[in-house]
Each structure stands twice: as C-alpha cells, then as structure tokens.
Design an enzyme around this catalytic site. Sequence first.
Site: not given
Lengths: 501, 363
Positions: B12-14
């Site tokens: 997952g990420c930003a």
Amino acid sequence: MGIEFLYPEFEVVRNDARCIRCRVCERQCANEVHTYDEEGHVILSDDAKCVNCQRCVSLCPTRALKIVKSDCTFRENANWQPDTIREIYKQANSGGVLLSSMGNPKPLPVYWDKILINASQVTNPSIDPLREPMETRVFLGKKPGVMERDENGNLKTELPPQLELSMPVMFSAMSYGSISYNAHASLARASKELGIYYNTGEGGLHEDFYVYGPNTIVQVASGRFGVHKEYLEAGAAVEIKMGQGAKPGIGGHLPGTKIVGDVSRTRMIPEGSDAISPAPHHDIYSIEDLRQLVYSLKEATEYKKPIIVKVAAVHNIAAIASGVARSGADIIAIDGFRGGTGAAPTRIRDNVGIPIELALAVVDKRLRDEGIRNNVSLVVGGSIRSAADVVKAVALGADACYIATAAVLALGCHLCRTCQTGKCNWGIATQRPELVKRLNPDIGSERLVNLMTAWNHEIKELMGGMGINSIEALRGNRLMLRGVGLTEKELEILGISHAGE
Amino acid sequence: MEKEGQIRIPSGCAIAAVISKEGRRMTGESITEAMKPMHDRSNGLGGGFAGYGIYPKYKDLYALHFFFNNRDTRKACEAMLKEDFEVVQSEIIPTRTIKEITDKPIIWRYFVSPLSSRMSALQIDEKEFVVRCAMKINSTVKDAYVFSCGKNMGTFKAVGFPEDVGRFYQLDEYEGYSWTAHGRYPTNTPGWWGGAHPFTLLDYSIVHNGEISSYDANRRFIEMFGYKCTLQTDTEVITYIFDYLLRRQGLSLEEAASVVAAPFWSTIAGRDAETAKKLSYLRTVYSSLLITGPFSIVLGFDGGLMALNDRLKLRSMVTGEKDDLVFIASEEAAIRVMAQDAVNIQAPAGGEPFIVRVKEGKY
C-alpha cells in the site's frame, strides 16, 4: 453363449412393491431392456441390453427402478482389470476395432483439480459482482500489432474480423447426424439468446438453422461433408477441423445407421453410408498447405469472417500452434485428450493425445515467447466441466473455452457412452424420430441458457474474489493459480507455483 | 529472505506530486514536507521522489542513476557503459548522513550520450538504445541497478520514510518544475532500495498506490515486447505499459489512459458512435493491458504529469491548484502542506485521466 458370453455390466433393480406396471420403462427404452409379461402381470428386464442411461430411472413415476453395477466379477487382478478382460473377449468374438463414445473415462490426471484459485485479502479489495460491474465479454480474433493513424492523426479503427462473446464459453463442434435435429436446435437457440456461438461440427448445416448463422461457427473437416458456398457464408466464423481430442490422428466417424433423411441431405452423402472422414485433409500434408486452405476460406468469405483452426492436443502442440498462428488463422482451438466424441476407436480415445491443461500452458507460453500471442486467440476444450475450469483455463492463457459434454449433459445426457449405437434414449445422439422428439428444443435451449447463466455468475464471483472486474485481466494471469500435489516438472510446464509459494 | 524480484511483494502507499504550469522551478523541500501528514500510509520500508528539470546543465544528456553494492561492480559497470556511451560526467550522488537512513549502497550518477556508431549498428533510435542498455544491466549485472535513466530528470529513492529519504538526498538543493513522491507500505521486508518508488524508464516515472490484480496478465503480455520485469512490482509493469503505449505505439496520454483504465463496455455503449468505436478498438487491441484492482498513479514525463485512478476508484486521490501550481496527492492534507490555500480540490473519477502540462517552451 458359452465362450462368447459376457455377464451384463449392469443390473436393473426393480422394487416390485412400488412398480405399478405402467410400462413407461418399456416404452422409453430403445434398447428394449424392459418387457411386460401379460400372463404374470410383471415387467421383466434384460440386463444384458442395459447401457445405464438412466432414462427409465428418471421417468419411472414411483421410483421403482435403479441401475446398479453388477457384482458378478472376474477374479481380482490388478494387472488384468475387468474392462481389459471384457475388451479382449469382445475382440476375440468380433475381430473388430472397439468403438466408444464420449470422453476418455480412464483415471488419468485431471490437472484442473490440482490447481487452486486465488482471492484478495486485506492488501487489495475483492469486488462484489452483485454491486459492481463485472465484465466477461470477449473478442476472439487477430489483433493488429501496430496502431495506425490517418492523415488527420485519428486512429484507424478497422479491426480484423472478431467474434464477440458475452462470456468466454462456446458450444463445441457436434455434427448434425452425430446429434439430433432437436439437439442442434437447442444449441442454436441458446447461443443466440446467450450471445455466444455453437459449432456445426463436420456434418453441414441444416437449412432450418441458417437463421442462427450470426451465432454459428461452420466447420470444414477432412470429409468436407455439407460444405458449399452458402454454408461458409452462413456462419459467423469458419473452423477448419484438423483434429479432435478424442481421436487425434483420425477423421470423424458416423455410423450409417445415423445417416438418414435430412442428415444425408445436409451431409450430401447417400443414406445409410458410413461417414468416415479421411484421417488427414488430403489437401493438407504440411503447414504451408494449411495456409492455403485458410486463405481459400478467407477468399471465399471475403475476409469478413475469422478462420479457426482446431487441432488435437498432441505431444508437439506448442510448435504446431506456433505454425498455425503464422498460417493466417485468427483463432486456434485446441482439444484435449479427454474431449468427447460420438464415436471413436477405444484405443485411440483412451491412449492418444495429452491433457488440455498442459497443452494450453505450453502453447500460450510459446506464442508469448515468440511475441505472437496477440496474433491469434486461443480456445480450449476437452474437457471443461465447470465455471472453475473456465476460470483456470483463462488464467492459464485461454481466451475462451469450448464445451460439448457439459452442454449435452444439460440436454439430458447421462454419459452412458453409447452414442455410436444411435439409440440415445434422451433424444440427443440419435436420428430415430420417436427418440428425437423426446428432446424438446424449448426446454433444451432453456436448460443450456440456465447452465451458461449459472456459470457466468460463478465466473464473476471467482473473478470478483480475485479483485478482477474484467475477464481480459484474468487471461494469462497465472499468478492467480497455485498447484497442489504436482511435481516440479508439472508446475514448470503449467507455469504456476505450488500452493504455499 | 528473498529480495524484491525473487518474490512478489504487494504494498500500500502514499503518493504526491506538484507541477508548475509556468515551468517555474522549485526545490524538493515542499514535496518532501507534503509526505509528512501521510506518514502512516508508509511503513518505513521505501520512499522516493522524481524531479523534472533538475539537471539543466546536462539537459541533453541521459542521467543514469545507479545503486552498486560494491566498488568492483561499479568499476565493471563503468567499463560496460563506456562501450555504449560517451560518459560526460561521473559522480557520487550527494547524500546527508542521517540516522533514519542506513545500509546505503554506493549511489552514483553518470551523464551520458549514446554512441551513434553503436545505435546505427543495432538499427535503433536513441531512446530504444538507452532502454535496452538499462534492461541489460538490470537483468544481467549482479549488484548493479539502474534506477533512473531520463534526460534532465532524476529519481531518488531509498528504504526509509519518504520525508527522511528527501532529507537524505538533499532534495532542498535541487530545483525542478515538477516533482512526484512516494511512501511505501510493503507487506514484506525485503529492505532493498531498488524496490522503492518511483520506478522510471527514460523520462517516464511512475508513483503508484495500490495492488493490481491484473499483474501477471499485464506482465506476460508486455514481456513479449522485450521488457523484463525483474522486480515483480506493479509499478515496474505499469511503467513499461506506458512506455510501450506512449513511445512505441504512439498513443496519446488520453488514449493510453483508456487502455489501462478502459471504460466499461456499458459506458462505451453510451458514447457517441465515433468515440465508442475508438474506445472499443483500443480496448480490444490492447485488452491485455487493462489494469484491474486498486491503483492511483502519477505518471511523470518530460513537461507534464498525468494522474489516473483505476476505473472503480478503489484508491483515494485528490487534485488541487494554486496559481501556476497543480497538486496531486493521496490525501488533501498533503496538498494543504504544499499550499494551505489551494483551491479547486477535486477527486478525479475512476478511469478519468487528470493531465497537466507545462506551457510549451517553459521547460
């Protein structure tokens, strides 16, 4: 009797307390197993004639009947199994080649059952097909390798001819003759309603079914039965049958008993003559000859219809498919060794060819290695038994699947495997009018539509679980598969990892 | 433990990005700050940035950024490079020593120009030549990894939180007209710098938040055309898809977006006949490049940015504006850090590309 005697394989068990002597069983059995004895007011059964098609069982209003496997056995022998011994006796009696029907029943590996499907957990969401769009539409045909623009910079959007399917399943080739008019009517109507295609097989197209042309694939096989210009023009696509999974290396067999009336006219051969197609196409002795036939058919149909080349899954299938992909074919259909048939020599059916799972895996890989996977679509059959098999096939690399056995099961077939006798009590694999009329095309087509609708729901459920909302994102997506109980070599060929990896 | 490339690691990420439509150059400080409020979207196992317009002095040269595990590999790789390129400048990429970033490899950059004799021998153009050289090094040279190979742009990435990675690479000392940033939340701990984002090829860079479910279908298709997915990450395959569609197939950004986030057939049916025909064509021909599963990406390229969500919009992404600046981020908070009074905050619909270009001649 005596040395030629074979104890019946099945026994008809009648619960006399339940039997009301209505004689439905007697009327329903084309094999003439049941007879009514006026004097004793009993119904007698000749087990020797029973093929275990379950027709009498299904229609008995009081559930008085059941068919059981006979417990009269030969002395146990792990090497000489009962079937083997019986076949020896039969051949010693007749001196003939043994004939069988439907797919290979031997306990050979079914790889579908050793492959498991993935699902999303935590890191990405599964998609709910009840609440989100879920797409199963497929286009079969050659895709251009280079995009072109006109002088104004607009995309040229002309595509080579494509078949559009609402779901990745089609009804595979079953000829008119091997199956009945009503069976064909059921398949044709269901295909139209479902937005998919059925396949005429090699027996031509009955004039009544030309109206279903937009949902029909017309086949050209080595016997060229029923092939003429209007026939080619009637279909949405033309399939060249080079081989069949149930009998690779030989042509189609239709016993003369089934070549009657309209069948004879549609095939353009005399009534009662056996229709034994030549083993090879006599104008195709090599790959360059195939190219000529592909282009002859394209010329005949003005390049408006995709050409399918159907081959049986054999040892060198990857190289063969690569050659076919370069022959101008738009679609390659591969038929696995468990594929069904209306009649095939038993030895060939049970011993020739390879599993479709392995053939598909190596063909898809080879075409990708050569960078030509987008030049053709891949359709696989033989045997696809459920929505799960479809999903696994697509994930291994297929564009779509062919089903035939599953379709005739939906029409009532009970897999008694005696299609070659032409006495199908379910009205499917027969030409006897009194039997054919038992299959009502209204009901038959509805059952086919039900089956495919159910499968499509299941395909969507499985896709949604994986977080995939369009079938093309599943195609060749082998990371979604894992093997269980397979050897390193099998996993390598399938191009998948073992469960837990 | 297997490292990235030997095993597929979802994450997952930003993401965040900023661009000046006027081509005004800004330091990397603001984009580094923007990642702070999204700290919890990363887990310290990967952060990175891409800056465009940062190497004006060498703008006609390819800037190759490398990770080397040891000096010998660097020497060997340098010898290889000199066979294919004129190496104009070779230098260490300056970094700050900070306690948050450890285990750094040798981080080097070369400014190079392809040798025309080599290109003509292979009958390929300059870009294809650079791509092939980068692919060759990444798939054949152990302990060496090219992580950036565009002109007048560069990628900076490491194992760590993005705000620390920005400080580590001294991004406050670079000036670019556009920046993208990424903080990573991998579900495994490979601890390998090459696995961080952005992922780049030529001037295309991708930062991506999501885990695509179509990965292997996309990978196996794109690998037919000479791309090698050595990292097994979504970002890598997405980058190659855009390179293939934009550079090799000559599609426009909008056309490429309608391939990877293709409209549903029901949507296509509702469009005017000509548009429907075009969309059907693209969807049919490039069907294996449809990306499903959640993603929000920012594609950086020479002179612009494109943000795109998956067609169901399964990942958050918002955009905003302030004067000549345009912002893209996973969360509005990140935009507010870059411009407290940003206006026109919007969430582009799933599958709708959001494209920003610098004015012609301003970059």
